[in-house]
Design an enzyme around this catalytic site. Structure first.
Site, short mmCIF file in Angstrom:
data_model
loop_
_atom_site.label_atom_id
_atom_site.label_comp_id
_atom_site.label_asym_id
_atom_site.label_seq_id
_atom_site.Cartn_x
_atom_site.Cartn_y
_atom_site.Cartn_z
N GLU A 1 0.87 -1.18 0.00
CA GLU A 1 0.00 0.00 0.00
C GLU A 1 0.90 1.23 0.00
O GLU A 1 1.60 1.50 0.98
CB GLU A 1 -0.90 0.00 1.25
CG GLU A 1 -1.75 1.25 1.36
CD GLU A 1 -2.43 1.39 2.72
OE1 GLU A 1 -2.78 0.37 3.36
OE2 GLU A 1 -2.60 2.54 3.18
N ARG B 1 1.08 10.29 0.50
CA ARG B 1 1.51 11.32 1.45
C ARG B 1 2.72 12.08 0.94
O ARG B 1 3.21 12.98 1.61
CB ARG B 1 1.87 10.69 2.80
CG ARG B 1 0.68 10.05 3.46
CD ARG B 1 1.03 9.39 4.77
NE ARG B 1 0.03 8.37 5.05
CZ ARG B 1 0.04 7.59 6.11
NH1 ARG B 1 0.99 7.72 7.02
NH2 ARG B 1 -0.90 6.68 6.28
N LYS C 1 -10.99 -0.88 6.84
CA LYS C 1 -9.77 -0.70 7.60
C LYS C 1 -10.21 -0.24 8.98
O LYS C 1 -11.10 0.60 9.08
CB LYS C 1 -8.92 0.37 6.89
CG LYS C 1 -7.81 1.01 7.72
CD LYS C 1 -6.95 1.87 6.82
CE LYS C 1 -6.04 2.77 7.64
NZ LYS C 1 -4.75 3.02 6.97
C1 3PG Z 1 -1.74 4.05 8.24
O1 3PG Z 1 -1.90 4.98 7.50
O2 3PG Z 1 -2.36 3.00 8.09
C2 3PG Z 1 -0.85 4.22 9.41
O3 3PG Z 1 -0.04 5.33 9.26
C3 3PG Z 1 -0.03 3.04 9.74
O4 3PG Z 1 0.21 3.10 11.09
P1 3PG Z 1 1.53 2.52 11.79
O5 3PG Z 1 2.67 3.44 11.41
O6 3PG Z 1 1.25 2.61 13.26
O7 3PG Z 1 1.75 1.13 11.31
#
Ligand code: 3PG
Length: 211
Positions: free
Chosen positions: A41, A45, A129
């Site tokens: 994924e 960003r 999600k």
């Molecule tokens: C996302 O966008 O899914 C999160 O930024 C992932 O979170 P994590 O850095 O705690 O794994």
């Protein structure tokens, strides 16, 4: 189109990836694939995201390629143009869900409560999600939601680590999990692709132990 549990389950773990340069895209995806990871994924960003998605789609045909951090309808159009296999948003709005449908994008929208799951089900969705998973209640929240809403499946993301993601994966309403732990920023900065493969292998071994 809507994502199904049957489609998500074989993925197991979805690395959530932030890329600062297009040149990083294929090496990161290949390093993960070598470690047994099936899907990536790429989050919208950074300015490098859309071109990175295109590069991986072109050069890594065996990898399932998704876009993350979709926050508006324009993002849906952008990732539809890249022909992504799926897309993920941190939250859920009717506009996003309808736009994804119109653009044939398989959207996994973010939810954090029963009301949001119900709204998603009204829109024809069954997979979500859960974000930010650890902060909104983590394992306990998922166990509690399973009681009244066993038909909903989740990909918990946000705060999961290599040490605890398997506890999430073992829950009956979790189809797969996601997180950034597979692609540490320092490994990308130093082009330490073998370190990423190593983390992927450790992760996949834990996924297989749950199955
Ligand atoms: C996302 O966008 O899914 C999160 O930024 C992932 O979170 P994590 O850095 O705690 O794994």
């Amino acid at each position: 189109m809507t994502l199904t549990r049957e489609w998500l389950e074989p993925i197991g773990v979805m690395p959530v990836i932030v890329l600062n340069a297009v040149e990083e895209a294929v090496p990161v995806a290949e390093a993960l694939y070598e470690g047994g990871i099936k899907a990536v994924e790429i989050t919208l960003r950074t300015d490098a995201a859309l071109d990175s998605i295109k590069q991986i789609k072109k050069e890594c045909p065996d990898i399932i390629v998704g876009a993350g951090t979709l926050i508006n309808e324009q993002n849906v159009e952008q990732v539809a143009e890249c022909e992504v296999d799926f897309a993920v948003s941190p939250g859920m709005t009717e506009k996003l869900v309808k736009k994804a449908e119109a653009c044939n994008v398989n959207l996994l929208p973010g939810v954090a409560s029963c009301s949001e799951v119900l709204r998603g089900m009204e829109l024809g969705l069954s997979c979500f999600k859960l974000f930010p998973a650890a902060a909104v209640g983590g394992l306990n929240l998922l166990k509690s939601i399973y009681g009244p809403l066993p038909q909903a499946s989740f990909c918990p993301t946000g705060g999961l680590k290599i040490d605890d993601f398997d506890q999430y994966l073992a829950l009956p309403n979790v189809a797969c999990v996601g997180g950034t732990w597979l692609v540490p920023k320092d490994a990308v900065a130093s082009k330490n692709w073998s370190a990423i493969t190593e983390i992927a292998k450790r992760t996949v071994a834990k996924v297989e132990a749950v199955a």
